[in-house]
Design an enzyme around this catalytic site. Structure first.
Site, PDB file in Angstrom:
ATOM      1  N   ASP A 104      -2.926   4.753  -2.572  1.00 15.17           N
ATOM      2  CA  ASP A 104      -3.966   5.367  -1.750  1.00 15.17           C
ATOM      3  C   ASP A 104      -4.394   6.722  -2.318  1.00 15.17           C
ATOM      4  OD1 ASP A 104      -5.430   5.300   0.881  1.00 15.17           O
ATOM      5  OD2 ASP A 104      -4.249   7.111   1.240  1.00 15.17           O
ATOM      6  N   ASP A 142       0.851  -1.187   0.000  1.00 15.16           N
ATOM      7  CA  ASP A 142       0.000   0.000   0.000  1.00 15.16           C
ATOM      8  C   ASP A 142       0.893   1.245   0.000  1.00 15.16           C
ATOM      9  OD1 ASP A 142      -2.287   1.644   0.307  1.00 15.16           O
ATOM     10  OD2 ASP A 142      -3.227   0.135   1.585  1.00 15.16           O
TER      11      ASP A 142
END
Length: 553
Positions: A195, A95
């Site tokens: 993100d 991520d």
């Protein structure tokens, strides 16, 4: 690479498995469960941020992109995890939080010290008329600006005040981010989830918004330069390889931009997450309301994105659950009366669509939202802020708590339910977030011992996607588009046809197959959560039944 055959599992480290007896999940815990993931049959595991962080937003406030936060283990633990997953043939997806860093990050700290080079890594602006640089609001509540140290200036923070937005207009920032991605590619990482990537392109003029939140978002969301910057990111990092999967989390995006982000030309990303279908229980667009979901909207949005992304060469990430959403079975089904049927129906509805399915930890077990009794159990900063804002608006404590209990991100963050022992086998000490009380009825150990469990149904869905080209590669055609209870569609690939019917209600519903198909007699049963059925002129779907038939060439 055929993205249609891939299935990705999401592991939220903090809540997956604790091996260090501190009540918090860790990297060793993920490695420990490799056989479980292999049994399920997933191709890749997306791991939420475990990098060094003050944890003000559960790791999405990164202070060091190169090292493991001691909370989750060591750099050696990570190296072992990568090696174990590589040996098992399962990729790891990291991520990447590139819209902002923690204010504890070295870059921001150097900026605070007055280093002009690093000051330009962030949006630091003079106030206006004795107030903030503009009237933008934070997605976590309050103004989108915070005082920059002891100066009379402010830094932009679209999320928490400890998450300072990076200045992508500065090429030095982009170069540093390329280095991070390339470093992890060099370590063997095969996937990246970016993100809130579509909010990196702020309008540098920072003009005031009209006050309408939708208009305000346009000043920093899906701006044309975002595509340019993602293409540069692609060319300088993962685009050099043909075996890396990327997905962009796209906040408040639209189909047009999402098709560009994920176009088959491969210049930007492999696929995108959009969240429109998960806002169908928002009243007038407001998440923090107690509103039943609108099935018509859910069906129409899913169909719209399937058809439009298909028509414009884009690729969808398919999901109903993740770490930022309440559990889908609580939202769209009946976990009290039809727990397994709800879970399997929702799974089949998603997994037979066009795109790449994502499974959020516990979804494959039918895990549900917890029944917390007070705000004392919640840890999520967004939920706490929302609760205070609701009270400030005059909403009563009981009503405010009810809203939080339905919409909190912590609903999906409760510890993974591995077995019926203390703390659900997640840890041997009290965990960071209270375990759901139903862990003795819903857990992985029991699921693996039960051939009719939700787990094995998901395994069947994964196996079918890898086996059936009509699922992995077929075109998508919505049917029964105005039905009040049924979400249904047809997939077609080189003459082979699949039809999937999903009853989103507690009612029995009749479907006339001869009104949908010219030659329904040629179809045979493929999969259904009530068991085998023959194709007939009229089919009765039971509550929360999912039923798929196939016509082979």
């Amino acid at each position: 690479m055929n993205l249609g055959k891939k299935v990705i599992y999401q592991a939220y480290p903090r809540s997956f498995k604790d091996t260090s007896s501190n009540g918090i999940g860790d990297l060793k815990g993920i490695e420990e469960k490799i056989d479980y993931l292999k049994t399920l049959g997933v191709d890749m595991v997306w791991v939420n941020p475990f990098f060094v962080s003050p944890q003000n937003d559960n790791g999405y406030d990164i202070a060091d992109y190169y090292h493991v936060d001691p909370l989750f283990g060591t750099d050696e633990d990570l190296a072992s995890l990568i090696k174990t997953f590589d040996k098992a043939g399962i990729g790891l997806m990291f991520d990447m939080v590139f819209n902002h860093t923690s204010t504890s990050h070295e870059w921001f700290q150097k900026a605070l010290e007055g280093d002009e080079y690093y000051k330009d890594f962030y949006y630091i602006r003079e106030g206006k008329d004795g107030s903030y640089p503009n009237n933008w609001t934070s997605k976590f509540g309050g103004p989108a600006w915070n005082k920059f140290g002891d100066t009379d200036k402010f830094y932009l923070c679209l999320y928490d005040k400890t998450q300072a937005d990076l200045n992508w207009h500065n090429p030095n920032v982009r170069e540093e981010l390329y280095k991070i991605v390339n470093y992890w590619i060099g370590k063997g990482i095969k996937g990246f989830r970016f993100d809130v990537l579509n909010v990196i392109g702020k309008d540098g003029r920072f003009i005031d918004s009209s006050g309408d939140i939708g208009e305000e978002k346009k000043l920093y969301t899906d701006t044309p330069i975002v595509h340019e910057w993602i293409r540069d990111l692609n060319e300088n990092t993962f685009g050099k390889y043909d075996d890396i999967i990327t997905v962009g989390e796209m906040s408040s995006t639209d189909v047009h931009n999402s098709a560009l982000y994920s176009n088959a030309d491969g210049r930007e990303l492999s696929m995108v997450f959009n969240f429109h279908h998960l806002k169908v229980d928002y009243k007038d667009g407001d998440k923090w309301t107690d509103q039943a979901y609108d099935f018509d909207k859910l069906r129409d949005i899913l169909n719209h994105w399937q058809r439009e992304m298909q028509g414009h060469g884009g690729w969808n990430a398919l999901f109903l659950n993740n770490h930022d959403q309440p559990r889908a079975n609580n939202r769209f089904g009946d976990v009290k009366n039809y727990p397994k049927k709800t879970a399997t129906m929702l799974g089949q509805a998603i997994h037979m669509m066009r795109g790449t399915p994502y499974i959020y930890q516990g979804e494959e077990l039918g895990m549900t939202d917890p029944n917390y009794e007070s705000m004392d159990y919640y840890r999520d900063i967004e939920s706490k802020n929302a609760y205070e804002e609701l009270l400030a608006k005059g909403v009563g404590e009981a009503s405010a708590f009810k809203i939080i209990s339905k919409k909190s991100r912590d609903n999906s963050r409760t510890p993974m339910q591995w077995d019926g022992s203390s703390y659900a086998g997640f840890s041997d000490v009290s965990p960071w977030l209270k375990v759901n009380d139903n862990y003795k009825k819903i857990n992985a150990k029991d699921a693996l011992d039960d051939e009719d469990s939700v787990f094995y149904y998901y395994k069947k869905l994964i196996d079918l996607r890898k086996k059936e080209l009509v699922i992995s590669d077929g075109l998508y055609f919505p049917i029964l588009k105005d039905h009040p209870h049924i979400f249904a569609y047809i997939r077609e690939y080189e003459g082979e046809v699949l039809i999937n019917l999903n009853n989103f209600s507690e009612k029995k519903v009749e479907v006339r197959m001869d009104e949908i198909l010219d030659s329904y007699e040629e179809f045979t049963y493929l999969l259904g959560n009530y068991g085998k059925k023959d194709m007939e002129k009229t089919i009765t779907l039971n509550p929360y039944e999912s039923l798929a038939f196939i016509k082979r060439v």
